[in-house]
Write a protein that holds these residues in place. Structure first.
Motif, PDB file in Angstrom:
ATOM      1  N   ASP A 149      60.506   3.473 -15.189  1.00 12.92           N
ATOM      2  CA  ASP A 149      60.143   2.285 -15.968  1.00 12.92           C
ATOM      3  C   ASP A 149      59.677   1.150 -15.059  1.00 12.92           C
ATOM      4  O   ASP A 149      58.692   0.473 -15.351  1.00 12.92           O
ATOM      5  CB  ASP A 149      61.311   1.815 -16.837  1.00 12.92           C
ATOM      6  N   TYR A 150      60.388   0.965 -13.957  1.00 11.18           N
ATOM      7  CA  TYR A 150      59.990  -0.091 -13.023  1.00 11.18           C
ATOM      8  C   TYR A 150      58.617   0.212 -12.424  1.00 11.18           C
ATOM      9  O   TYR A 150      57.776  -0.682 -12.295  1.00 11.18           O
ATOM     10  CB  TYR A 150      61.033  -0.272 -11.917  1.00 11.18           C
ATOM     11  N   LEU A 151      58.383   1.477 -12.065  1.00 12.15           N
ATOM     12  CA  LEU A 151      57.096   1.843 -11.466  1.00 12.15           C
ATOM     13  C   LEU A 151      55.944   1.681 -12.448  1.00 12.15           C
ATOM     14  O   LEU A 151      54.830   1.325 -12.050  1.00 12.15           O
ATOM     15  CB  LEU A 151      57.144   3.264 -10.911  1.00 12.15           C
ATOM     16  N   LYS A 152      56.184   1.906 -13.726  1.00 13.26           N
ATOM     17  CA  LYS A 152      55.138   1.671 -14.729  1.00 13.26           C
ATOM     18  C   LYS A 152      54.751   0.199 -14.737  1.00 13.26           C
ATOM     19  O   LYS A 152      53.576  -0.142 -14.775  1.00 13.26           O
ATOM     20  CB  LYS A 152      55.626   2.090 -16.120  1.00 13.26           C
ATOM     21  N   ASP A 153      55.750  -0.661 -14.687  1.00  9.98           N
ATOM     22  CA  ASP A 153      55.477  -2.096 -14.656  1.00  9.98           C
ATOM     23  C   ASP A 153      54.838  -2.489 -13.323  1.00  9.98           C
ATOM     24  O   ASP A 153      53.901  -3.283 -13.280  1.00  9.98           O
ATOM     25  CB  ASP A 153      56.779  -2.878 -14.885  1.00  9.98           C
ATOM     26  N   TYR A 154      55.332  -1.933 -12.241  1.00 11.22           N
ATOM     27  CA  TYR A 154      54.820  -2.230 -10.898  1.00 11.22           C
ATOM     28  C   TYR A 154      53.339  -1.867 -10.785  1.00 11.22           C
ATOM     29  O   TYR A 154      52.560  -2.558 -10.139  1.00 11.22           O
ATOM     30  CB  TYR A 154      55.642  -1.443  -9.870  1.00 11.22           C
ATOM     31  N   ASN A 155      52.947  -0.791 -11.435  1.00 11.98           N
ATOM     32  CA  ASN A 155      51.575  -0.291 -11.334  1.00 11.98           C
ATOM     33  C   ASN A 155      50.763  -0.599 -12.595  1.00 11.98           C
ATOM     34  O   ASN A 155      49.802   0.089 -12.908  1.00 11.98           O
ATOM     35  CB  ASN A 155      51.588   1.226 -11.072  1.00 11.98           C
ATOM     36  N   LYS A 156      51.128  -1.657 -13.296  1.00  8.86           N
ATOM     37  CA  LYS A 156      50.424  -1.968 -14.553  1.00  8.86           C
ATOM     38  C   LYS A 156      48.951  -2.293 -14.341  1.00  8.86           C
ATOM     39  O   LYS A 156      48.139  -2.119 -15.230  1.00  8.86           O
ATOM     40  CB  LYS A 156      51.136  -3.091 -15.303  1.00  8.86           C
ATOM     41  N   ASN A 157      48.577  -2.735 -13.139  1.00  5.86           N
ATOM     42  CA  ASN A 157      47.161  -3.019 -12.874  1.00  5.86           C
ATOM     43  C   ASN A 157      46.410  -1.783 -12.377  1.00  5.86           C
ATOM     44  O   ASN A 157      45.266  -1.880 -11.947  1.00  5.86           O
ATOM     45  CB  ASN A 157      47.028  -4.166 -11.871  1.00  5.86           C
ATOM     46  N   LYS A 158      47.047  -0.631 -12.431  1.00  8.75           N
ATOM     47  CA  LYS A 158      46.433   0.660 -12.085  1.00  8.75           C
ATOM     48  C   LYS A 158      45.942   0.719 -10.642  1.00  8.75           C
ATOM     49  O   LYS A 158      44.919   1.310 -10.347  1.00  8.75           O
ATOM     50  CB  LYS A 158      45.282   1.001 -13.035  1.00  8.75           C
ATOM     51  N   THR A 159      46.677   0.117  -9.741  1.00 10.16           N
ATOM     52  CA  THR A 159      46.321   0.163  -8.333  1.00 10.16           C
ATOM     53  C   THR A 159      46.416   1.584  -7.781  1.00 10.16           C
ATOM     54  O   THR A 159      45.584   2.003  -6.993  1.00 10.16           O
ATOM     55  CB  THR A 159      47.252  -0.756  -7.518  1.00 10.16           C
ATOM     56  N   TYR A 160      47.437   2.317  -8.219  1.00 11.33           N
ATOM     57  CA  TYR A 160      47.678   3.657  -7.679  1.00 11.33           C
ATOM     58  C   TYR A 160      47.485   4.707  -8.758  1.00 11.33           C
ATOM     59  O   TYR A 160      47.862   4.519  -9.910  1.00 11.33           O
ATOM     60  CB  TYR A 160      49.097   3.768  -7.126  1.00 11.33           C
ATOM     61  N   SER A 161      46.911   5.843  -8.357  1.00 10.60           N
ATOM     62  CA  SER A 161      46.772   6.967  -9.277  1.00 10.60           C
ATOM     63  C   SER A 161      48.080   7.729  -9.388  1.00 10.60           C
ATOM     64  O   SER A 161      48.417   8.236 -10.451  1.00 10.60           O
ATOM     65  CB  SER A 161      45.681   7.917  -8.783  1.00 10.60           C
ATOM     66  N   PHE A 162      48.809   7.820  -8.275  1.00 13.95           N
ATOM     67  CA  PHE A 162      50.103   8.486  -8.239  1.00 13.95           C
ATOM     68  C   PHE A 162      51.052   7.658  -7.398  1.00 13.95           C
ATOM     69  O   PHE A 162      50.648   7.063  -6.393  1.00 13.95           O
ATOM     70  CB  PHE A 162      50.015   9.875  -7.586  1.00 13.95           C
ATOM     71  N   ILE A 163      52.316   7.656  -7.780  1.00 13.01           N
ATOM     72  CA  ILE A 163      53.384   7.102  -6.946  1.00 13.01           C
ATOM     73  C   ILE A 163      54.426   8.202  -6.859  1.00 13.01           C
ATOM     74  O   ILE A 163      54.983   8.623  -7.873  1.00 13.01           O
ATOM     75  CB  ILE A 163      53.993   5.821  -7.547  1.00 13.01           C
ATOM     76  N   ILE A 164      54.653   8.676  -5.649  1.00 12.20           N
ATOM     77  CA  ILE A 164      55.551   9.811  -5.470  1.00 12.20           C
ATOM     78  C   ILE A 164      56.718   9.439  -4.565  1.00 12.20           C
ATOM     79  O   ILE A 164      56.642   8.498  -3.783  1.00 12.20           O
ATOM     80  CB  ILE A 164      54.798  11.030  -4.891  1.00 12.20           C
TER      81      ILE A 164
END
Length: 195
Positions: A149-164
């Protein structure tokens, strides 16, 4: 914890397979060997961020609290089992001490009692083991959900295609420019403190 790590390793393996598929399936056979980009993608826009799972586990306060709670719960269950086992052993020793002076009927009853106590102990041990696994799974899934959930918010501007999540057994090279571990730990801890 082992189940969480195993699940995480499987997720990472799938993510790597997807990355290879996406990388090699998007190539066009042109004379220059250039890759075709999706219509909405900018050149160089495919980015993968990562975080160090072991750092997250040792610095995310909620994870540490969950691990502590699981450890306490496991310790309590093991203590309960040890008490029951000690009572069983004491009863066996009591019957052994009486052994020669017991009648055939008393001996048969003692054997039945010991067998019943052993069955009860085994069943309780299995039940507590299953309880520990279920509790661990549920709590670690909750931690995973909070991270997602935090990563969805963190990447809301679509900077990353994947966060692993990075694991030394699966990833052999990573550019530290895409390491978001500190951001993730700070953000998750701030979120945990507000709750």
């Amino acid at each position: 914890m082992k189940n969480f790590t195993l699940g995480l390793n499987i997720f990472l393996a799938v993510a790597v397979a997807i990355l290879f598929y996406l990388h090699f399936s998007s190539k066009q056979c042109t004379g220059h060997g250039s890759a075709a980009l999706p219509t909405n993608a900018q050149p160089g826009s495919f980015k993968v961020a990562y975080f160090e799972m072991d750092s997250l586990q040792s610095n995310f306060e909620y994870y540490k609290q969950v691990a502590k709670d699981l450890g306490n719960s496991e310790q309590q269950k093991r203590s309960d089992l040890a008490t029951k086992k000690n009572a069983y052993i004491a009863k066996v020793k009591e019957y052994q001490a009486k052994g020669q002076s017991m009648s055939q009927t008393e001996m048969a009853q003692a054997q039945q009692d010991i067998a019943q106590r052993e069955r009860e102990y085994t069943q309780e041990e299995q039940a507590k083991s299953q309880e520990m696994q279920d509790e661990s799974f549920k709590k670690l899934q909750d931690v995973k959900k909070k991270i997602e959930d935090y990563l969805k918010d963190y990447n809301k501007n679509k900077t990353y295609s994947f966060i692993i999540a990075s694991n030394a057994d699966l990833i052999y090279y990573k550019d530290s420019a895409y390491n978001i571990t500190n951001d993730l730990i700070k953000g998750l801890n701030a979120l945990y403190k507000t709750k």
